[in-house]
Structure formats: C-alpha cells, structure tokens
Design a protein around this motif. Sequence first.
Motif, PDB file in Angstrom:
ATOM      1  N   GLN A  25       0.339   7.249  -5.221  1.00  0.00           N
ATOM      2  CA  GLN A  25       0.331   5.892  -5.922  1.00  0.00           C
ATOM      3  C   GLN A  25       1.099   5.626  -6.982  1.00  0.00           C
ATOM      4  O   GLN A  25       1.898   4.738  -7.275  1.00  0.00           O
ATOM      5  CB  GLN A  25      -1.291   5.439  -6.187  1.00  0.00           C
ATOM      6  CG  GLN A  25      -2.026   5.163  -4.821  1.00  0.00           C
ATOM      7  CD  GLN A  25      -3.536   4.718  -5.144  1.00  0.00           C
ATOM      8  OE1 GLN A  25      -3.745   4.957  -6.407  1.00  0.00           O
ATOM      9  NE2 GLN A  25      -4.199   4.244  -4.219  1.00  0.00           N
ATOM     10  N   ARG A  81       7.240  -0.123  -5.885  1.00  0.00           N
ATOM     11  CA  ARG A  81       6.609  -0.425  -4.642  1.00  0.00           C
ATOM     12  C   ARG A  81       4.921  -0.716  -5.092  1.00  0.00           C
ATOM     13  O   ARG A  81       4.701   0.023  -6.016  1.00  0.00           O
ATOM     14  CB  ARG A  81       6.702   0.532  -3.500  1.00  0.00           C
ATOM     15  CG  ARG A  81       7.962   0.765  -3.118  1.00  0.00           C
ATOM     16  CD  ARG A  81       7.867   1.607  -1.734  1.00  0.00           C
ATOM     17  NE  ARG A  81       7.001   2.663  -1.987  1.00  0.00           N
ATOM     18  CZ  ARG A  81       7.559   4.105  -2.473  1.00  0.00           C
ATOM     19  NH1 ARG A  81       8.825   4.015  -2.455  1.00  0.00           N
ATOM     20  NH2 ARG A  81       6.697   4.999  -2.483  1.00  0.00           N
ATOM     21  N   PRO A  82       4.273  -1.713  -4.491  1.00  0.00           N
ATOM     22  CA  PRO A  82       3.026  -1.846  -4.786  1.00  0.00           C
ATOM     23  C   PRO A  82       2.099  -0.629  -4.258  1.00  0.00           C
ATOM     24  O   PRO A  82       2.270  -0.269  -3.481  1.00  0.00           O
ATOM     25  CB  PRO A  82       2.716  -3.099  -4.000  1.00  0.00           C
ATOM     26  CG  PRO A  82       3.432  -3.015  -3.095  1.00  0.00           C
ATOM     27  CD  PRO A  82       4.718  -2.548  -3.637  1.00  0.00           C
ATOM     28  N   ALA A  83       1.204  -0.216  -5.014  1.00  0.00           N
ATOM     29  CA  ALA A  83       0.265   0.857  -4.793  1.00  0.00           C
ATOM     30  C   ALA A  83      -0.893  -0.086  -4.015  1.00  0.00           C
ATOM     31  O   ALA A  83      -1.802  -0.709  -4.557  1.00  0.00           O
ATOM     32  CB  ALA A  83      -0.430   1.521  -6.007  1.00  0.00           C
ATOM     33  N   ARG A  84      -0.845   0.073  -2.662  1.00  0.00           N
ATOM     34  CA  ARG A  84      -1.870  -0.405  -2.030  1.00  0.00           C
ATOM     35  C   ARG A  84      -3.166  -0.296  -1.471  1.00  0.00           C
ATOM     36  O   ARG A  84      -3.983  -0.581  -1.139  1.00  0.00           O
ATOM     37  CB  ARG A  84      -1.118  -0.895  -0.522  1.00  0.00           C
ATOM     38  CG  ARG A  84       0.030  -1.777  -0.855  1.00  0.00           C
ATOM     39  CD  ARG A  84       0.682  -1.890   0.752  1.00  0.00           C
ATOM     40  NE  ARG A  84       1.539  -3.321   0.386  1.00  0.00           N
ATOM     41  CZ  ARG A  84       2.869  -3.048   1.102  1.00  0.00           C
ATOM     42  NH1 ARG A  84       3.113  -1.577   1.274  1.00  0.00           N
ATOM     43  NH2 ARG A  84       3.807  -3.803   0.814  1.00  0.00           N
ATOM     44  N   ALA A  85      -3.349   1.142  -1.883  1.00  0.00           N
ATOM     45  CA  ALA A  85      -4.688   1.706  -1.574  1.00  0.00           C
ATOM     46  C   ALA A  85      -5.883   1.155  -2.351  1.00  0.00           C
ATOM     47  O   ALA A  85      -5.678   0.738  -3.699  1.00  0.00           O
ATOM     48  CB  ALA A  85      -4.534   3.110  -1.810  1.00  0.00           C
ATOM     49  N   ARG A  86      -7.013   1.047  -1.904  1.00  0.00           N
ATOM     50  CA  ARG A  86      -8.119   0.891  -2.751  1.00  0.00           C
ATOM     51  C   ARG A  86      -8.705   1.669  -3.800  1.00  0.00           C
ATOM     52  O   ARG A  86      -8.196   2.872  -3.739  1.00  0.00           O
ATOM     53  CB  ARG A  86      -9.317   0.526  -1.819  1.00  0.00           C
ATOM     54  CG  ARG A  86      -9.082  -0.293  -0.507  1.00  0.00           C
ATOM     55  CD  ARG A  86     -10.203  -0.259   0.455  1.00  0.00           C
ATOM     56  NE  ARG A  86     -11.353  -0.671   0.154  1.00  0.00           N
ATOM     57  CZ  ARG A  86     -12.387  -0.730   0.806  1.00  0.00           C
ATOM     58  NH1 ARG A  86     -12.411  -0.524   1.994  1.00  0.00           N
ATOM     59  NH2 ARG A  86     -13.533  -1.296   0.387  1.00  0.00           N
ATOM     60  N   THR A  87      -9.062   1.154  -4.886  1.00  0.00           N
ATOM     61  CA  THR A  87      -9.322   1.879  -5.931  1.00  0.00           C
ATOM     62  C   THR A  87     -10.719   2.546  -5.519  1.00  0.00           C
ATOM     63  O   THR A  87     -11.561   2.396  -4.485  1.00  0.00           O
ATOM     64  CB  THR A  87      -9.818   1.142  -7.380  1.00  0.00           C
ATOM     65  OG1 THR A  87     -10.907   0.472  -6.867  1.00  0.00           O
ATOM     66  CG2 THR A  87      -8.631   0.631  -7.699  1.00  0.00           C
TER      67      THR A  87
END
Length: 73
Positions: free
Chosen positions: A41, A49-55
Amino acid sequence: MSITQQYLLDTYRARQHDEAAPPAPGVHDWQVVREWRDERQFRAVLAGRPARARTRIQHAMSRRPRLVRRSTG
C-alpha cells in the motif's frame, strides 16, 4: 528435512546449550502478511495510485459476530 524436523532439531540443540527455544513454524506468518500488505500500500501511494485495501479496523469490524434475535413465539 521438513520444517517440523528442523524445528525439533533446533529446539533440541537450544536445550542442550541452555538457550531459549526458537519460535514454532508459522507463529509469525500473519505478521509477515500484514507487513507485506502495508508495504504494498505504501509503494502504491508513492507511485500515485490509490491504496485500495481495507484498513485493519474495517476488516476486523466486518468479521465480528452479529447478534441474532430470536423470535419469542
């Protein structure tokens, strides 16, 4: 030699030399996965780029058990 056999050999050697036993295989696997995901991330953000993963908190909240109300009949 398998991982288990190597672990048992290392544990035996540690006991012979009065040293602490090594951690069992697989103990830190989830921590490694989390660190890898965080690094991925971070690199995505640096590359624009956007970090798309959930926290972690969002992930934990989605897994919590939900209360089911029983109808009294």
